[in-house]
Design a protein around this motif. Sequence first.
Motif, PDB file in Angstrom:
ATOM      1  N   LEU A 433     -26.834  -8.958  15.549  1.00 53.50           N
ATOM      2  CA  LEU A 433     -26.592  -8.745  14.125  1.00 53.50           C
ATOM      3  C   LEU A 433     -25.530  -9.720  13.619  1.00 53.50           C
ATOM      4  O   LEU A 433     -24.605 -10.083  14.360  1.00 53.50           O
ATOM      5  N   LEU A 434     -25.675 -10.091  12.369  1.00 52.91           N
ATOM      6  CA  LEU A 434     -24.674 -10.898  11.682  1.00 52.91           C
ATOM      7  C   LEU A 434     -24.196 -10.125  10.462  1.00 52.91           C
ATOM      8  O   LEU A 434     -25.004  -9.631   9.668  1.00 52.91           O
ATOM      9  N   VAL A 435     -22.892  -9.996  10.320  1.00 50.38           N
ATOM     10  CA  VAL A 435     -22.295  -9.417   9.116  1.00 50.38           C
ATOM     11  C   VAL A 435     -21.412 -10.493   8.506  1.00 50.38           C
ATOM     12  O   VAL A 435     -20.467 -10.976   9.145  1.00 50.38           O
ATOM     13  N   THR A 436     -21.723 -10.911   7.278  1.00 47.39           N
ATOM     14  CA  THR A 436     -20.975 -12.013   6.672  1.00 47.39           C
ATOM     15  C   THR A 436     -20.629 -11.736   5.219  1.00 47.39           C
ATOM     16  O   THR A 436     -21.399 -11.099   4.489  1.00 47.39           O
ATOM     17  N   ASP A 437     -19.456 -12.202   4.828  1.00 48.48           N
ATOM     18  CA  ASP A 437     -19.073 -12.180   3.424  1.00 48.48           C
ATOM     19  C   ASP A 437     -19.878 -13.256   2.690  1.00 48.48           C
ATOM     20  O   ASP A 437     -20.348 -14.223   3.306  1.00 48.48           O
ATOM     21  N   TYR A 438     -20.045 -13.087   1.386  1.00 46.42           N
ATOM     22  CA  TYR A 438     -20.801 -14.091   0.619  1.00 46.42           C
ATOM     23  C   TYR A 438     -19.917 -15.294   0.278  1.00 46.42           C
ATOM     24  O   TYR A 438     -20.254 -16.436   0.582  1.00 46.42           O
ATOM     25  N   LYS A 488     -19.216  -4.845  -2.255  1.00 43.54           N
ATOM     26  CA  LYS A 488     -17.855  -4.396  -1.978  1.00 43.54           C
ATOM     27  C   LYS A 488     -17.326  -3.558  -3.138  1.00 43.54           C
ATOM     28  O   LYS A 488     -17.658  -3.838  -4.292  1.00 43.54           O
ATOM     29  N   PRO A 489     -16.477  -2.601  -2.842  1.00 46.94           N
ATOM     30  CA  PRO A 489     -16.099  -2.132  -1.515  1.00 46.94           C
ATOM     31  C   PRO A 489     -17.153  -1.164  -0.984  1.00 46.94           C
ATOM     32  O   PRO A 489     -17.477  -0.182  -1.645  1.00 46.94           O
ATOM     33  N   ILE A 490     -17.672  -1.433   0.197  1.00 48.09           N
ATOM     34  CA  ILE A 490     -18.668  -0.572   0.814  1.00 48.09           C
ATOM     35  C   ILE A 490     -17.954   0.433   1.716  1.00 48.09           C
ATOM     36  O   ILE A 490     -16.996   0.091   2.408  1.00 48.09           O
ATOM     37  N   LYS A 491     -18.401   1.671   1.672  1.00 52.49           N
ATOM     38  CA  LYS A 491     -17.787   2.701   2.508  1.00 52.49           C
ATOM     39  C   LYS A 491     -18.173   2.487   3.960  1.00 52.49           C
ATOM     40  O   LYS A 491     -19.234   1.927   4.272  1.00 52.49           O
ATOM     41  N   ALA A 492     -17.318   2.994   4.857  1.00 49.24           N
ATOM     42  CA  ALA A 492     -17.544   2.822   6.286  1.00 49.24           C
ATOM     43  C   ALA A 492     -18.871   3.402   6.722  1.00 49.24           C
ATOM     44  O   ALA A 492     -19.664   2.747   7.417  1.00 49.24           O
ATOM     45  N   GLU A 493     -19.163   4.648   6.318  1.00 49.03           N
ATOM     46  CA  GLU A 493     -20.406   5.287   6.746  1.00 49.03           C
ATOM     47  C   GLU A 493     -21.627   4.560   6.192  1.00 49.03           C
ATOM     48  O   GLU A 493     -22.663   4.474   6.844  1.00 49.03           O
ATOM     49  N   GLU A 494     -21.485   4.029   4.990  1.00 49.66           N
ATOM     50  CA  GLU A 494     -22.611   3.297   4.387  1.00 49.66           C
ATOM     51  C   GLU A 494     -22.890   2.012   5.161  1.00 49.66           C
ATOM     52  O   GLU A 494     -24.048   1.667   5.436  1.00 49.66           O
ATOM     53  N   LEU A 495     -21.831   1.289   5.528  1.00 50.77           N
ATOM     54  CA  LEU A 495     -22.012   0.059   6.288  1.00 50.77           C
ATOM     55  C   LEU A 495     -22.617   0.348   7.659  1.00 50.77           C
ATOM     56  O   LEU A 495     -23.560  -0.330   8.092  1.00 50.77           O
ATOM     57  N   LEU A 496     -22.103   1.353   8.338  1.00 47.15           N
ATOM     58  CA  LEU A 496     -22.635   1.693   9.657  1.00 47.15           C
ATOM     59  C   LEU A 496     -24.085   2.147   9.562  1.00 47.15           C
ATOM     60  O   LEU A 496     -24.911   1.845  10.430  1.00 47.15           O
ATOM     61  N   GLY A 497     -24.400   2.862   8.494  1.00 46.21           N
ATOM     62  CA  GLY A 497     -25.784   3.286   8.291  1.00 46.21           C
ATOM     63  C   GLY A 497     -26.727   2.111   8.084  1.00 46.21           C
ATOM     64  O   GLY A 497     -27.851   2.099   8.586  1.00 46.21           O
ATOM     65  N   MET A 498     -26.268   1.099   7.345  1.00 50.88           N
ATOM     66  CA  MET A 498     -27.090  -0.090   7.129  1.00 50.88           C
ATOM     67  C   MET A 498     -27.349  -0.812   8.443  1.00 50.88           C
ATOM     68  O   MET A 498     -28.470  -1.290   8.707  1.00 50.88           O
ATOM     69  N   LEU A 499     -26.338  -0.893   9.308  1.00 50.40           N
ATOM     70  CA  LEU A 499     -26.524  -1.551  10.600  1.00 50.40           C
ATOM     71  C   LEU A 499     -27.530  -0.787  11.442  1.00 50.40           C
ATOM     72  O   LEU A 499     -28.400  -1.391  12.091  1.00 50.40           O
ATOM     73  N   THR A 500     -27.441   0.534  11.443  1.00 48.31           N
ATOM     74  CA  THR A 500     -28.361   1.350  12.232  1.00 48.31           C
ATOM     75  C   THR A 500     -29.799   1.136  11.793  1.00 48.31           C
ATOM     76  O   THR A 500     -30.719   0.974  12.623  1.00 48.31           O
ATOM     77  N   VAL A 501     -30.016   1.144  10.462  1.00 47.80           N
ATOM     78  CA  VAL A 501     -31.371   0.947   9.954  1.00 47.80           C
ATOM     79  C   VAL A 501     -31.875  -0.463  10.251  1.00 47.80           C
ATOM     80  O   VAL A 501     -33.028  -0.665  10.641  1.00 47.80           O
ATOM     81  N   LEU A 502     -31.006  -1.458  10.089  1.00 49.38           N
ATOM     82  CA  LEU A 502     -31.418  -2.847  10.277  1.00 49.38           C
ATOM     83  C   LEU A 502     -31.793  -3.121  11.736  1.00 49.38           C
ATOM     84  O   LEU A 502     -32.696  -3.936  12.016  1.00 49.38           O
ATOM     85  N   LEU A 503     -31.151  -2.449  12.659  1.00 48.97           N
ATOM     86  CA  LEU A 503     -31.467  -2.650  14.068  1.00 48.97           C
ATOM     87  C   LEU A 503     -32.877  -2.178  14.418  1.00 48.97           C
ATOM     88  O   LEU A 503     -33.444  -2.603  15.443  1.00 48.97           O
ATOM     89  N   LYS A 504     -33.458  -1.331  13.589  1.00 51.02           N
ATOM     90  CA  LYS A 504     -34.803  -0.822  13.835  1.00 51.02           C
ATOM     91  C   LYS A 504     -35.879  -1.688  13.241  1.00 51.02           C
ATOM     92  O   LYS A 504     -37.071  -1.421  13.420  1.00 51.02           O
ATOM     93  N   VAL A 505     -35.495  -2.708  12.473  1.00 50.48           N
ATOM     94  CA  VAL A 505     -36.482  -3.588  11.831  1.00 50.48           C
ATOM     95  C   VAL A 505     -37.098  -4.520  12.864  1.00 50.48           C
ATOM     96  O   VAL A 505     -36.380  -5.132  13.658  1.00 50.48           O
TER      97      VAL A 505
END
Length: 505
Positions: A433-438, A488-505
């Motif tokens: 995974l890559l997490v990057t600022d714009y 931004k600002p993204i909540k912690a649970e929201e960010l972690l949730g996005m990573l979880t979903v993206l890993l299933k793609v």
Amino acid sequence: MQSVSSELARSVLDAAPDAMIIIDDAGVIFFANRQVSTLFGYPHVDIIGKPVEFLMPERFRDRHLAHRQSYARSVRVRPMGAGLELFGQRLDGTEFPLEISLSPIEDGGRVLVAAAIRDVGDRKRVEAELIVTREAAERANQAKSRFLTTASHDLRQPLQTLSLLNGTLRRTFADPDALQMLAQQEQAIDGMTRLLNTLLDIRKLESWAVKPDPSDFALAELFEELRLEFQGVAASKGLTFKVTPCEDSVHSDRSLVEQILKNLLSNAIKYTRQGSVALRSVYQPPSLVSIEVLDTGVGIPRDQLRYIYDEFYQIGVPTNSSREGYGLGLSIVQRLVALLDGKLDAHSQVGKGSRFTLTLPAGHGTVRRTPRAAAEPASRVAQAPTRVLLVEDDAGVREATRMLLKSDGYHVTAVASLAEALAHAAKHPRLDLLVTDYHLSDGETGMQVIAALREALRVPLRAILITGDTSVPVNELRMDPHLRLASKPIKAEELLGMLTVLLKV
């Protein structure tokens, strides 16, 4: 028919608002009305018998002689020097801009030319002032746009750091008192975020940075999303939230309509102590749909209805008292409705409640609903640690994000630039995974990081692009199945949730 006397004709010409002269085929002035002397400053006797060129600056005289001879070969009614700047010269030598209209006159066997002359100096000055004013306004709008871009990014950065650190601490501590303090901190962060978003929304609307993108969409899908979002909020106050099923569609900008309704529903819940809040739509033949937000709240006095759209105005709240909210929601609503060319009506009765009605064009046909995947809760990574590359130039945000992802079991490498990201990928090509600022330093962008890493690794690397920039170019970034955009600002649970979903793609 009785002919007009020469005295009457002269009186009429002298009464004309414009200066008028008549010249013969040799270009000599043999008639000038009273306004010519007023305009040019010469006594009348000094004008008659002079060549017309003596009324213009010397640098134009030779050229005008050629133009006059050309006109004599094809006389007709027309403005003189169409598209050119024309100038006259007064007795005192001063020059002034003018307009001249030419008309041929038949006089026996010869053709005379009548010229109506108008001083356009005042008009030219006004036009120049308008150009200066327009350019100043354009510069101001550009400055506002630059401010919005900078503020959207720079002001959200510390909020992003606080939000992620708060999420990390809530996942670390188990002590009830500590968790209660962190919950209160989270509420304060949410309040600052809402205020910042609201202020930036208003400034974007004032600088015309928001451009509607209308299309047909079904209200049922939007209503369901609003029901899910506000049902819990209403229930926490002991209120019933009623959403009436509908089959209507409208032609408008879906995201802006959603923002309008969210503001109206938030206000309805805030000012309702008991009873219910309702959302429904009503088709208005032949081509309109009305969306209504109703509540059984405190109501608005009739003499205050005219003020409810003013910035920072709140019903029944003195300016020096404590407030719930900031009195900006309806100000934004009014601007958005105007932007959509819609109509908003407010009806209220003190002690019984209010009804806000948003009227929009109906959709042009049947709109197929697009089912949306339900958001999955964030969960700790159970399998082998997922390798995440984090690219963020702000040290505070970078460290807060790294600690959050590490607390959830991710193996995180944090870097600050595109060059550092490519160097890491060259040594450790296995990335999940890559997490990057714009917006990165030195003009680099997160999209460049994503493209460069995908090309270097030759895989469609999964990526989350996080940005505090809400400008049109960012919102129009081209997404793909392996890319997600987070604000931004993204909540912690929201960010972690996005990573979880993206890993299933």
